[in-house]
Write a protein that holds these residues in place. Structure first.
Motif, PDB file in Angstrom:
ATOM      1  N   HIS A 173       1.044  -1.047   0.132  1.00 38.21           N
ATOM      2  CA  HIS A 173      -0.169   0.030  -0.069  1.00 38.21           C
ATOM      3  C   HIS A 173       0.858   1.247   0.133  1.00 38.21           C
ATOM      4  N   THR A 174       0.352   2.553  -0.219  1.00 34.36           N
ATOM      5  CA  THR A 174       0.811   3.507  -0.190  1.00 34.36           C
ATOM      6  C   THR A 174       0.659   4.434   1.058  1.00 34.36           C
ATOM      7  N   ALA A 175       1.276   5.010   1.929  1.00 32.99           N
ATOM      8  CA  ALA A 175       0.986   5.672   2.972  1.00 32.99           C
ATOM      9  C   ALA A 175      -0.007   7.043   2.717  1.00 32.99           C
ATOM     10  N   SER A 176       0.144   7.431   1.623  1.00 32.09           N
ATOM     11  CA  SER A 176      -0.560   8.813   1.082  1.00 32.09           C
ATOM     12  C   SER A 176      -1.919   8.318   0.537  1.00 32.09           C
ATOM     13  N   ASP A 177      -2.144   7.151   0.257  1.00 35.61           N
ATOM     14  CA  ASP A 177      -3.315   6.732  -0.535  1.00 35.61           C
ATOM     15  C   ASP A 177      -4.722   7.415   0.241  1.00 35.61           C
ATOM     16  N   SER A 178      -5.310   8.139  -0.431  1.00 35.07           N
ATOM     17  CA  SER A 178      -6.543   8.884   0.154  1.00 35.07           C
ATOM     18  C   SER A 178      -7.859   8.078  -0.316  1.00 35.07           C
ATOM     19  N   ALA A 179      -7.866   7.417  -1.233  1.00 32.31           N
ATOM     20  CA  ALA A 179      -9.133   6.716  -1.618  1.00 32.31           C
ATOM     21  C   ALA A 179      -9.410   5.389  -0.701  1.00 32.31           C
ATOM     22  N   VAL A 180      -8.558   4.488  -0.746  1.00 33.57           N
ATOM     23  CA  VAL A 180      -8.499   3.288   0.093  1.00 33.57           C
ATOM     24  C   VAL A 180      -7.130   3.570   1.175  1.00 33.57           C
ATOM     25  N   THR A 181      -7.536   4.082   2.468  1.00 37.55           N
ATOM     26  CA  THR A 181      -6.400   4.091   3.389  1.00 37.55           C
ATOM     27  C   THR A 181      -5.693   3.009   3.729  1.00 37.55           C
ATOM     28  N   VAL A 182      -4.460   3.504   4.065  1.00 37.02           N
ATOM     29  CA  VAL A 182      -3.354   2.556   4.514  1.00 37.02           C
ATOM     30  C   VAL A 182      -3.971   1.523   5.691  1.00 37.02           C
ATOM     31  N   GLN A 183      -4.770   2.313   6.377  1.00 35.45           N
ATOM     32  CA  GLN A 183      -5.238   1.378   7.542  1.00 35.45           C
ATOM     33  C   GLN A 183      -5.942   0.253   7.240  1.00 35.45           C
ATOM     34  N   ASN A 184      -6.444   0.110   5.995  1.00 36.59           N
ATOM     35  CA  ASN A 184      -7.040  -1.175   5.489  1.00 36.59           C
ATOM     36  C   ASN A 184      -6.091  -2.329   5.507  1.00 36.59           C
ATOM     37  N   THR A 185      -4.910  -2.046   5.061  1.00 34.57           N
ATOM     38  CA  THR A 185      -3.672  -3.255   4.750  1.00 34.57           C
ATOM     39  C   THR A 185      -3.180  -3.343   6.150  1.00 34.57           C
ATOM     40  N   LEU A 186      -2.941  -2.233   7.057  1.00 32.29           N
ATOM     41  CA  LEU A 186      -2.412  -2.500   8.205  1.00 32.29           C
ATOM     42  C   LEU A 186      -3.370  -3.175   9.357  1.00 32.29           C
ATOM     43  N   MET A 187      -4.602  -3.047   9.401  1.00 31.90           N
ATOM     44  CA  MET A 187      -5.736  -3.899   9.848  1.00 31.90           C
ATOM     45  C   MET A 187      -5.476  -5.532   9.548  1.00 31.90           C
ATOM     46  N   PHE A 188      -5.237  -5.631   8.429  1.00 28.95           N
ATOM     47  CA  PHE A 188      -5.422  -6.867   7.765  1.00 28.95           C
ATOM     48  C   PHE A 188      -4.064  -7.606   8.354  1.00 28.95           C
ATOM     49  N   ALA A 189      -2.852  -6.858   8.101  1.00 27.82           N
ATOM     50  CA  ALA A 189      -1.666  -7.437   8.608  1.00 27.82           C
ATOM     51  C   ALA A 189      -1.807  -7.781  10.067  1.00 27.82           C
ATOM     52  N   ASN A 190      -2.374  -6.849  10.852  1.00 28.84           N
ATOM     53  CA  ASN A 190      -2.160  -6.961  12.288  1.00 28.84           C
ATOM     54  C   ASN A 190      -2.927  -8.342  12.892  1.00 28.84           C
ATOM     55  N   SER A 191      -4.218  -8.644  12.105  1.00 31.67           N
ATOM     56  CA  SER A 191      -4.745  -9.818  12.228  1.00 31.67           C
ATOM     57  C   SER A 191      -4.062 -10.903  11.826  1.00 31.67           C
ATOM     58  N   LEU A 192      -3.452 -10.912  10.648  1.00 32.65           N
ATOM     59  CA  LEU A 192      -2.625 -12.127  10.279  1.00 32.65           C
ATOM     60  C   LEU A 192      -1.469 -12.311  11.172  1.00 32.65           C
ATOM     61  N   ALA A 193      -0.776 -11.498  11.740  1.00 33.09           N
ATOM     62  CA  ALA A 193       0.266 -11.548  12.653  1.00 33.09           C
ATOM     63  C   ALA A 193      -0.477 -12.157  14.041  1.00 33.09           C
ATOM     64  N   ALA A 194      -1.512 -11.789  14.315  1.00 35.71           N
ATOM     65  CA  ALA A 194      -2.314 -12.215  15.766  1.00 35.71           C
ATOM     66  C   ALA A 194      -2.468 -13.543  15.396  1.00 35.71           C
ATOM     67  N   LYS A 195      -2.812 -14.343  14.302  1.00 32.41           N
ATOM     68  CA  LYS A 195      -3.195 -15.547  14.078  1.00 32.41           C
ATOM     69  C   LYS A 195      -1.764 -16.225  13.610  1.00 32.41           C
ATOM     70  N   GLY A 196      -0.715 -15.737  13.509  1.00 25.58           N
ATOM     71  CA  GLY A 196       0.335 -16.402  13.228  1.00 25.58           C
ATOM     72  C   GLY A 196       0.472 -17.125  11.796  1.00 25.58           C
ATOM     73  N   VAL A 197      -0.383 -16.237  10.718  1.00 26.50           N
ATOM     74  CA  VAL A 197      -0.275 -16.392   9.001  1.00 26.50           C
ATOM     75  C   VAL A 197       0.887 -15.889   9.021  1.00 26.50           C
ATOM     76  N   PRO A 198       1.708 -16.446   7.909  1.00 29.93           N
ATOM     77  CA  PRO A 198       2.757 -15.887   7.154  1.00 29.93           C
ATOM     78  C   PRO A 198       2.478 -14.854   6.231  1.00 29.93           C
ATOM     79  N   PHE A 199       3.208 -13.688   6.200  1.00 29.34           N
ATOM     80  CA  PHE A 199       2.732 -12.567   5.251  1.00 29.34           C
ATOM     81  C   PHE A 199       3.995 -11.719   5.272  1.00 29.34           C
ATOM     82  N   GLU A 200       4.091 -10.969   4.027  1.00 25.69           N
ATOM     83  CA  GLU A 200       4.976  -9.985   3.823  1.00 25.69           C
ATOM     84  C   GLU A 200       4.336  -8.596   3.470  1.00 25.69           C
TER      85      GLU A 200
END
Length: 254
Positions: A173-200
């Motif tokens: 994602h890009t941090a300056s995306d104003s149409a779909v904010t970067v929080q969308n990706t960060l929230m999903f990444a946080n959930s992946l981390a919490a469940k131990g799912v591999p991600f980059e």
């Protein structure tokens, strides 16, 4: 509609590394051509057989519900039947990222899919490019409204449905995306981390929404979408990630 792309590169079936099903974005209203064929050609050039899923969109205000999700499931099942011994990865941009991630978290939903088909429809991996993820505070409301009435939107807040069976994920994602904010990706990444799912995960500091490959080929100056060598690095990083996840190697090692 699932379209099999016949790339310029000709490989025998057994020579392909695997399959990439590409879901272009467009707010569930249309399909962006910049996130379809150019991306398919790029993956083909790296040895991944490309497909494009033109999932249903809401052109006249239709409420789509789980139709795109079920179409993504059918696409994975078809590709897996066609290439039973190769990975099947779903790559989505923006709203197409929501389609891909929806299948990644809901493939084992007994209310939508029969038990006997769930193993066949589970993607082996996800590639999420500036994806729509949440129906909550940081929602891209245009996309969510095309799917569901507000009071039933929680099912489409995908960050809440990640579990240990969610497939590995590459996100950017890009941090300056104003149409779909970067929080969308960060929230999903946080959930992946919490469940131990591999991600980059890659967050680039600058860039508007919808950069696609971020190359000259997909520039759209009228919308301030210009080639950006730094952001364009996502594609190389992604193909290296694919090699690491599925073949335990990097291009540097082969």
């Amino acid at each position: 509609m699932l379209e099999e792309i016949i790339p310029d590169i000709c490989l025998a079936e057994e020579q392909w590394k695997g399959n990439i099903i590409i879901c272009p974005g467009g707010a569930y209203k249309w399909h962006s051509p910049r996130e379809a064929l150019p991306v398919a050609k790029a993956f083909a050039g790296q040895g991944w057989k490309p497909w494009i899923l033109y999932y249903s969109v809401s052109e006249q205000g239709e409420v789509l519900g789980t139709i795109p999700l079920c179409q993504a499931a059918a696409a994975v099942e078809r590709v897996r039947k066609n290439c039973p011994d190769k990975p099947v990865v779903v790559c989505g941009f923006s709203a197409g990222g929501h389609v891909a991630a929806s299948l990644g978290v809901h493939w084992n939903d007994d209310a939508v899919f029969a038990k006997k088909e769930q193993a066949r429809i589970r993607p082996d991996g996800l590639i999420l490019c500036y994806p729509v993820i949440t129906a909550g505070q940081y929602a891209n409301q245009e996309s969510i409204n095309a799917l569901v009435k507000l009071e039933k939107a929680s099912y489409f807040s995908l960050e809440n449905y990640v579990d240990r069976q969610t497939p590995p994920v590459f996100l950017w994602h890009t941090a300056s995306d104003s149409a779909v904010t970067v929080q969308n990706t960060l929230m999903f990444a946080n959930s992946l981390a919490a469940k131990g799912v591999p991600f980059e995960l890659h967050i680039y500091p600058y860039g508007v929404h919808g950069l696609s490959l971020a190359t000259k080929e997909v520039e759209e100056p009228e919308k301030e979408r210009y080639a950006d060598a730094h952001v364009a690095g996502w594609f190389r990083q992604c193909t290296e990630w694919l090699d690491i996840i599925f073949y335990k190697s990097t291009q540097a090692e082969t």
